[in-house]
Design an enzyme around this catalytic site. Structure first.
Site, PDB file in Angstrom:
ATOM      1  N   ARG A  29       0.812  -1.181  -0.134  1.00 48.78           N
ATOM      2  CA  ARG A  29      -0.112   0.175  -0.047  1.00 48.78           C
ATOM      3  C   ARG A  29       1.118   1.149  -0.012  1.00 48.78           C
ATOM      4  O   ARG A  29       1.264   1.683   0.953  1.00 48.78           O
ATOM      5  CB  ARG A  29      -1.084   0.076   1.043  1.00 48.78           C
ATOM      6  CG  ARG A  29      -1.830  -1.185   1.114  1.00 48.78           C
ATOM      7  CD  ARG A  29      -2.768  -1.014   2.491  1.00 48.78           C
ATOM      8  NE  ARG A  29      -2.382  -1.291   3.637  1.00 48.78           N
ATOM      9  CZ  ARG A  29      -2.732  -1.290   4.688  1.00 48.78           C
ATOM     10  NH1 ARG A  29      -4.193  -1.193   4.962  1.00 48.78           N
ATOM     11  NH2 ARG A  29      -2.209  -1.566   5.963  1.00 48.78           N
ATOM     12  N   ASP A  89       2.181   4.907   0.079  1.00 52.75           N
ATOM     13  CA  ASP A  89       1.553   5.963   0.706  1.00 52.75           C
ATOM     14  C   ASP A  89       1.441   7.263  -0.544  1.00 52.75           C
ATOM     15  O   ASP A  89       1.688   7.024  -1.675  1.00 52.75           O
ATOM     16  CB  ASP A  89       2.550   6.746   1.595  1.00 52.75           C
ATOM     17  CG  ASP A  89       2.697   5.842   2.706  1.00 52.75           C
ATOM     18  OD1 ASP A  89       1.488   5.091   2.951  1.00 52.75           O
ATOM     19  OD2 ASP A  89       3.811   5.799   3.420  1.00 52.75           O
ATOM     20  N   TYR A 103      12.854  -1.584  -3.811  1.00 48.91           N
ATOM     21  CA  TYR A 103      12.314  -0.082  -3.911  1.00 48.91           C
ATOM     22  C   TYR A 103      13.510   0.687  -4.373  1.00 48.91           C
ATOM     23  O   TYR A 103      14.666   0.196  -3.891  1.00 48.91           O
ATOM     24  CB  TYR A 103      12.054   0.229  -2.619  1.00 48.91           C
ATOM     25  CG  TYR A 103      10.536  -0.116  -2.205  1.00 48.91           C
ATOM     26  CD1 TYR A 103       9.595   0.605  -2.538  1.00 48.91           C
ATOM     27  CD2 TYR A 103      10.234  -1.208  -1.423  1.00 48.91           C
ATOM     28  CE1 TYR A 103       8.144   0.313  -1.957  1.00 48.91           C
ATOM     29  CE2 TYR A 103       9.128  -1.738  -1.013  1.00 48.91           C
ATOM     30  CZ  TYR A 103       7.971  -0.903  -1.249  1.00 48.91           C
ATOM     31  OH  TYR A 103       6.770  -1.366  -0.897  1.00 48.91           O
ATOM     32  N   ARG A 129      12.080   5.162   3.339  1.00 48.50           N
ATOM     33  CA  ARG A 129      12.153   6.358   3.256  1.00 48.50           C
ATOM     34  C   ARG A 129      13.106   6.704   4.696  1.00 48.50           C
ATOM     35  O   ARG A 129      14.073   7.673   4.601  1.00 48.50           O
ATOM     36  CB  ARG A 129      11.100   7.087   3.287  1.00 48.50           C
ATOM     37  CG  ARG A 129       9.959   7.107   2.129  1.00 48.50           C
ATOM     38  CD  ARG A 129       8.627   7.452   2.362  1.00 48.50           C
ATOM     39  NE  ARG A 129       8.545   8.738   2.933  1.00 48.50           N
ATOM     40  CZ  ARG A 129       7.387   9.241   3.349  1.00 48.50           C
ATOM     41  NH1 ARG A 129       6.256   8.562   3.178  1.00 48.50           N
ATOM     42  NH2 ARG A 129       7.392  10.458   3.887  1.00 48.50           N
TER      43      ARG A 129
END
Length: 265
Positions: free
Chosen positions: A65, A67, A125, A217
């Site tokens: 999911r 952001d 990622y 992140r």
């Protein structure tokens, strides 16, 4: 046949089967992947397109999911369907209805019971930083603009090496996660750079068996602390061992994050 090039289907009962969709999107205009009643989301526009073509109320599962503001090159979405429309025609029809910033890259048959979240083995990622004094123009919604001096990518790579392996990543998780365990395995982490848009484009690419809330992140924010010279590379190991989120670097802004690919058996 509708304007999207896909024939409408009747309502008679048909056997259920599963499909795997590979979806790319620019997340700048969306409040994330997951449907919300009053905000635009990637799931929302995909559901609308699916309904228009199949007349089904879809139940999608996604590999992750993402952001608000986060992008994807290879988000994977699973759906159980009774539609008899062949995959290549679904691909064409969905893309005809979706906005320009969401693209279906592939529609493929999937195993019975396929669940895009639970069946994923590895995810990759990429976090993108633009280091330089001049603000980016074309990439402004796709990078973290770092203007506070040059970043040492070699030191960032040395710091990132401490994260490879199976560890408790509690210190790199933002509050709000519902995960019962904070142990994950990172199999690969690289830091690369190249000239770009008046500065240096730095890519932090991470592959693992799963990621905690805002983990990538926070990895990016932590490695930037090393790259700017505020901390030595071995400090990353200390952060990891502390299991204390307050010891790590900042949570890097969302626009630099891309879900690159998801791997399955």
């Amino acid at each position: 046949m509708g304007d999207n090039g896909v024939a409408n289907e009747g309502s008679q009962a048909r056997p259920t089967h599963w499909l795997k969709l590979t979806v790319a999107y620019d997340g700048a205009a969306y409040a994330g992947w997951q449907w919300q009643p009053s905000e635009p989301t990637v799931q929302g526009v995909l559901q609308d397109a699916w309904r228009s073509i199949t007349h089904e109320e879809p139940c999608f599962t996604a590999s992750g999911r993402t952001d608000a503001g986060v992008h994807a090159e290879g988000q994977v979405v699973g759906v159980e369907t009774t539609s008899t429309i062949e995959p290549r025609r679904l691909l064409r029809g969905l893309n005809a209805l979706l906005p320009d910033d969401v693209v279906i890259r592939a529609v493929e048959p999937a195993p019975v019971g396929f669940h895009a979240t639970h069946d994923a083995l590895r995810k990759t990622y990429r976090y993108q930083v633009l280091s330089g004094p001049v603000p980016p123009l074309f990439d402004r919604k796709h990078v973290w603009h770092w203007r506070a001096g040059q970043l040492d990518t070699e030191r960032m790579g040395q710091g990132g090496a401490y994260l490879v392996g199976r560890h408790d990543f509690a210190s790199l998780e933002s509050t709000g996660s519902e995960r019962s365990s904070t142990v994950r395995t990172i199999t690969d982490l690289t830091v690369t750079s190249r000239p770009a848009d008046g500065g240096e484009r730095i890519d932090i690419t991470v592959t693992g068996d799963g990621f905690l809330y805002n983990m990538v992140r926070t990895i990016a924010g932590t490695l930037v602390e090393v790259g700017r010279g505020a901390k030595p590379p071995e400090w990353v190991a200390e952060v990891l061992a502390s299991r204390d989120r307050g010891r790590a670097g900042q949570t890097a802004p969302p626009q630099g994050l891309f879900l690159v690919r998801v791997e399955y058996a």
